[in-house]
Write an enzyme that holds these catalytic residues in place. Structure first.
Site, PDB file in Angstrom:
ATOM      1  N   ARG A 293      -3.253   6.637   1.274  1.00 42.15           N
ATOM      2  CA  ARG A 293      -3.715   7.790   2.049  1.00 42.15           C
ATOM      3  C   ARG A 293      -2.712   8.378   3.033  1.00 42.15           C
ATOM      4  NH1 ARG A 293     -10.005   6.744   3.564  1.00 42.15           N
ATOM      5  NH2 ARG A 293     -10.845   7.282   1.524  1.00 42.15           N
TER       6      ARG A 293
ATOM      7  N   ASP B 229      -6.866  -2.500  -7.412  1.00 45.55           N
ATOM      8  CA  ASP B 229      -7.316  -3.223  -6.228  1.00 45.55           C
ATOM      9  C   ASP B 229      -7.454  -4.697  -6.588  1.00 45.55           C
ATOM     10  OD1 ASP B 229      -8.415  -2.666  -3.377  1.00 45.55           O
ATOM     11  OD2 ASP B 229      -9.787  -4.134  -4.236  1.00 45.55           O
TER      12      ASP B 229
ATOM     13  N   ARG C 121       0.824  -1.218   0.000  1.00 46.22           N
ATOM     14  CA  ARG C 121       0.000   0.000   0.000  1.00 46.22           C
ATOM     15  C   ARG C 121       0.856   1.266   0.000  1.00 46.22           C
ATOM     16  NH1 ARG C 121      -5.518  -1.002   2.090  1.00 46.22           N
ATOM     17  NH2 ARG C 121      -5.960  -2.990   1.123  1.00 46.22           N
TER      18      ARG C 121
ATOM     19  N   ARG D 260      -7.205  12.465  -4.267  1.00 47.23           N
ATOM     20  CA  ARG D 260      -8.398  11.723  -3.847  1.00 47.23           C
ATOM     21  C   ARG D 260      -9.556  12.661  -3.495  1.00 47.23           C
ATOM     22  NH1 ARG D 260     -12.042   9.220  -2.737  1.00 47.23           N
ATOM     23  NH2 ARG D 260     -12.285   7.310  -1.539  1.00 47.23           N
TER      24      ARG D 260
HETATM   25  O1  1CP Z   1      -0.104  -1.487  -2.507  1.00 48.03           O
HETATM   26  C1  1CP Z   1      -0.408  -0.554  -3.278  1.00 48.03           C
HETATM   27  O2  1CP Z   1       0.010   0.625  -3.099  1.00 48.03           O
HETATM   28  C2  1CP Z   1      -1.169  -0.849  -4.543  1.00 48.03           C
HETATM   29  C3  1CP Z   1      -2.573  -0.705  -4.511  1.00 48.03           C
HETATM   30  C4  1CP Z   1      -3.475  -1.651  -3.733  1.00 48.03           C
HETATM   31  C5  1CP Z   1      -3.348  -3.012  -3.461  1.00 48.03           C
HETATM   32  C6  1CP Z   1      -2.188  -3.944  -3.760  1.00 48.03           C
HETATM   33  C7  1CP Z   1      -4.721  -1.238  -3.225  1.00 48.03           C
HETATM   34  C8  1CP Z   1      -5.236   0.131  -3.303  1.00 48.03           C
HETATM   35  N1  1CP Z   1      -5.365  -2.330  -2.709  1.00 48.03           N
HETATM   36  C9  1CP Z   1      -4.550  -3.424  -2.817  1.00 48.03           C
HETATM   37  C10 1CP Z   1      -4.819  -4.810  -2.407  1.00 48.03           C
HETATM   38  C11 1CP Z   1      -5.968  -5.125  -1.568  1.00 48.03           C
HETATM   39  N2  1CP Z   1      -7.214  -4.571  -1.559  1.00 48.03           N
HETATM   40  C12 1CP Z   1      -5.973  -6.193  -0.646  1.00 48.03           C
HETATM   41  C13 1CP Z   1      -4.817  -7.124  -0.428  1.00 48.03           C
HETATM   42  C14 1CP Z   1      -3.779  -6.535   0.461  1.00 48.03           C
HETATM   43  C15 1CP Z   1      -4.156  -6.493   1.914  1.00 48.03           C
HETATM   44  O3  1CP Z   1      -4.363  -7.557   2.500  1.00 48.03           O
HETATM   45  O4  1CP Z   1      -4.211  -5.373   2.446  1.00 48.03           O
HETATM   46  C16 1CP Z   1      -7.238  -6.239  -0.045  1.00 48.03           C
HETATM   47  C17 1CP Z   1      -7.701  -7.210   1.029  1.00 48.03           C
HETATM   48  C18 1CP Z   1      -8.016  -5.222  -0.636  1.00 48.03           C
HETATM   49  C19 1CP Z   1      -9.441  -4.911  -0.359  1.00 48.03           C
HETATM   50  C20 1CP Z   1      -9.608  -3.461  -0.050  1.00 48.03           C
HETATM   51  N3  1CP Z   1      -9.664  -2.473  -0.993  1.00 48.03           N
HETATM   52  C21 1CP Z   1      -9.673  -2.849   1.216  1.00 48.03           C
HETATM   53  C22 1CP Z   1      -9.663  -3.586   2.529  1.00 48.03           C
HETATM   54  C23 1CP Z   1     -11.063  -3.814   2.973  1.00 48.03           C
HETATM   55  C24 1CP Z   1     -11.172  -4.790   4.116  1.00 48.03           C
HETATM   56  O5  1CP Z   1     -11.894  -5.778   3.976  1.00 48.03           O
HETATM   57  O6  1CP Z   1     -10.534  -4.555   5.159  1.00 48.03           O
HETATM   58  C25 1CP Z   1      -9.769  -1.459   1.016  1.00 48.03           C
HETATM   59  C26 1CP Z   1      -9.875  -0.371   2.055  1.00 48.03           C
HETATM   60  C27 1CP Z   1      -9.746  -1.246  -0.388  1.00 48.03           C
HETATM   61  C28 1CP Z   1      -9.764   0.042  -1.104  1.00 48.03           C
HETATM   62  C29 1CP Z   1      -8.409   0.486  -1.468  1.00 48.03           C
HETATM   63  N4  1CP Z   1      -7.542  -0.233  -2.249  1.00 48.03           N
HETATM   64  C30 1CP Z   1      -6.383   0.484  -2.462  1.00 48.03           C
HETATM   65  C31 1CP Z   1      -6.529   1.742  -1.759  1.00 48.03           C
HETATM   66  C32 1CP Z   1      -5.530   2.859  -1.772  1.00 48.03           C
HETATM   67  C33 1CP Z   1      -7.793   1.725  -1.135  1.00 48.03           C
HETATM   68  C34 1CP Z   1      -8.412   2.876  -0.310  1.00 48.03           C
HETATM   69  C35 1CP Z   1      -9.160   3.711  -1.297  1.00 48.03           C
HETATM   70  C36 1CP Z   1      -9.419   5.096  -0.846  1.00 48.03           C
HETATM   71  O7  1CP Z   1      -8.545   5.976  -1.004  1.00 48.03           O
HETATM   72  O8  1CP Z   1     -10.547   5.311  -0.357  1.00 48.03           O
END
Ligand code: 1CP
Length: 359
Positions: free
Chosen positions: A38, A83, A34, A47
Site C-alpha cells: 500500500r 499471504d 512487504r 487495489r
Molecule cells: O512482502 C511482500 O511484498 C509479499 C507479500 C506479503 C507477505 C510476505 C503479504 C501481502 N503478506 C505477507 C506475509 C504476512 N502476512 C505476514 C508475515 C510477515 C509479517 O510479519 O509482517 C503476516 C503476519 C501476515 C498476516 C497479514 N496479512 C496481515 C497482518 C495482520 C496482523 O495480524 O497484524 C495483514 C494486514 C495481511 C494482509 C496483507 N498481506 C499482504 C498485503 C499487501 C496485505 C494488505 C492487503 C490489503 O491491501 O488490504
C-alpha cells in the site's frame, strides 16, 4: 526441481543468492519486506478495483503486483505476492482479509484439529504456482524470486485465534490446554508447508523464506517444545530443494541460541537486535538478513543515511548480509525514501566484499 546454481564457483551468482550462500557479492543485496503493497500508488490504484483475495487468486494481478516494486526500484530480489494464510485457503475454514486474515470457523478443539484435511498445493492453490511460473519467466536473471510460507506457530496463531491480535491469548491458551492436539496441528501445518514450499521451488522460486512473525510471543521453553520442532522439520525437508532457506523469527532475540542450531542459510533479524550481536550468537556459517527500523524511513535524508550506515557497520564487512528492514514497510512510507535506501546501500557496499576497497 532446480539444481544448485552452476555459477556458484565463478562468483557470478546474483548478489542476493551469493549473500545467501555466504559468498562475496558485487554489492550488499537489498529487498524489503512487504515491498509490494500500500505504500506504492500503483498498488493502491489496482487495489481500488480489486479485493486483496481477488488480487492473490488472479495470476495476472498477482504477477503484476509482484513486479511493481521491481520496476520502480533496483531491488535485488522479488517476493511472491501472496499471504502467509494463502495455502490454508484449501482447509475450508472460511478465510477472508479485513485487512489482516479473518477465519469464519477457527480451530478451537481437539475435534476441530482431527477434522482438518489438507490437499497438495497443486490442487488447493494452483493459481499461486501459476503466478510463480509467470514470474520466473518475466524476472531478470539477477532478480531472483523469493517464495515464502508462514512458519507453523505463526499460522497456528491465526488458525486458533481466528484473526490478528496483540497477545494471541486464545492461541496460547490452546497450547497449554491441549498440548497434544496443538502438536498435531503444528505437524499438519509443517506437512502442508513442506509440500507448498517444494511446489514453489518446482515452479521457479529461487529462495524460500519462512515468516515466524509471532515467534516472540513464546518463551524459550514453549518455543523449543512447540514451535521449533515444526520449523526444523520443514527446513530439513527443504535441504534437498537446492535453494537457500531464510527463517525470520520476529522478536526472537531470546530464541537465537536455539535458532542457531537449525539447518538454515540465513536468519532474518528484526530491528530490535543489532546484527553484530545476532552474528555472534548465530556463528559464521549462517547469514543475516535485516534490519533497519521501518521508522527510519520517516527520518530526514541525512539521518536515514546514518541509520543505514549503522546497520551496514553492525553487519560487518564479511559476506552473508542481505539488507532489509527489520519488519514490513509501513503504508505511509514515501517511495522516494525507498529509492534512496537502495541506492545508498548499493553505493556504500559496491565491491567492498570482493576487493576490500576502503570506504
Ligand atoms: O512482502 C511482500 O511484498 C509479499 C507479500 C506479503 C507477505 C510476505 C503479504 C501481502 N503478506 C505477507 C506475509 C504476512 N502476512 C505476514 C508475515 C510477515 C509479517 O510479519 O509482517 C503476516 C503476519 C501476515 C498476516 C497479514 N496479512 C496481515 C497482518 C495482520 C496482523 O495480524 O497484524 C495483514 C494486514 C495481511 C494482509 C496483507 N498481506 C499482504 C498485503 C499487501 C496485505 C494488505 C492487503 C490489503 O491491501 O488490504
Amino acid at each position: 526441481m532446480k539444481q544448485p546454481d552452476p555459477h556458484s564457483a565463478t562468483g557470478d551468482l546474483p548478489p542476493f543468492l551469493a549473500a545467501c550462500r555466504l559468498q562475496p557479492a558485487a554489492h550488499t543485496p537489498v529487498w524489503i519486506m512487504r515491498q509490494a503493497g500500500r505504500y506504492l500508488p500503483e498498488y493502491r490504484a489496482l487495489r481500488e478495483r480489486h479485493s486483496f483475495l481477488e488480487m492473490m487468486r488472479t495470476p495476472e494481478l498477482a504477477t503484476e503486483v509482484t513486479l511493481q516494486p521491481v520496476r520502480r526500484f533496483p531491488l535485488d530480489a522479488a517476493i511472491l505476492f501472496a499471504d502467509i494464510m494463502t495455502p490454508l485457503d484449501g482447509l475450508g475454514l472460511g478465510l477472508d482479509f479485513a485487512p489482516g486474515p479473518v477465519l469464519e470457523r477457527p480451530v478451537r478443539s481437539r475435534a476441530d484439529v482431527e477434522a482438518l484435511r489438507w490437499r497438495p498445493a497443486e490442487e488447493a492453490v494452483p493459481h499461486v504456482l501459476e503466478t510463480v511460473r509467470a514470474l520466473a519467466g518475466e524476472l531478470p536473471e539477477r532478480t531472483p524470486l523469493i517464495g515464502f510460507a508462514g512458519a507453523p506457530w505463526t499460522l497456528f496463531c491465526y488458525l486458533v485465534e481466528g484473526r490478528g491480535s496483540k497477545s494471541f491469548i486464545t492461541a496460547k491458551a490452546f497450547l497449554h490446554a491441549e498440548p497434544e492436539a496443538s502438536r498435531q496441528l503444528l505437524e499438519l501445518l509443517a506437512d502442508l508447508t513442506i509440500d507448498y514450499a517444494r511446489a514453489q521451488v518446482g515452479a521457479g522460486a529461487r529462495a524460500l523464506m519462512l515468516f515466524d512473525s509471532w515467534a516472540g510471543l513464546l518463551g524459550p521453553d514453549d518455543y523449543r517444545r512447540f514451535a521449533l520442532p515444526a520449523v526444523r522439520r520443514i527446513l530439513e525437508a527443504l535441504s534437498s530443494s537446492g535453494v537457500p532457506r531464510i527463517y525470520f523469527p520476529n522478536q526472537g532475540a531470546t530464541l537465537l541460541e536455539d535458532v542457531a542450531g537449525l539447518p538454515v542459510e540465513v536468519v532474518g533479524i528484526d530491528w530490535r537486535l543489532p546484527l553484530s550481536r545476532a552474528r555472534r550468537v548465530l556463528g559464521p556459517q549462517i547469514g543475516v538478513q535485516g534490519n533497519l527500523d521501518p521508522a527510519a524511513l520517516f527520518a530526514p535524508e541525512a539521518a536515514l543515511r546514518e541509520a543505514i550506515d549503522q546497520v551496514l557497520e553492525e553487519a560487518g564487512s564479511g559476506p552473508g548480509h542481505v539488507f532489509n528492514l527489520g519488519h514490513g514497510i509501513e503504508r505511509e512510507t514515501d517511495p522516494a525514501k525507498v529509492a534512496l535506501l537502495i541506492d545508498h546501500v548499493h553505493a556504500r557496499t559496491a565491491r567492498r566484499t570482493l576487493r576490500e576497497v576502503p570506504a
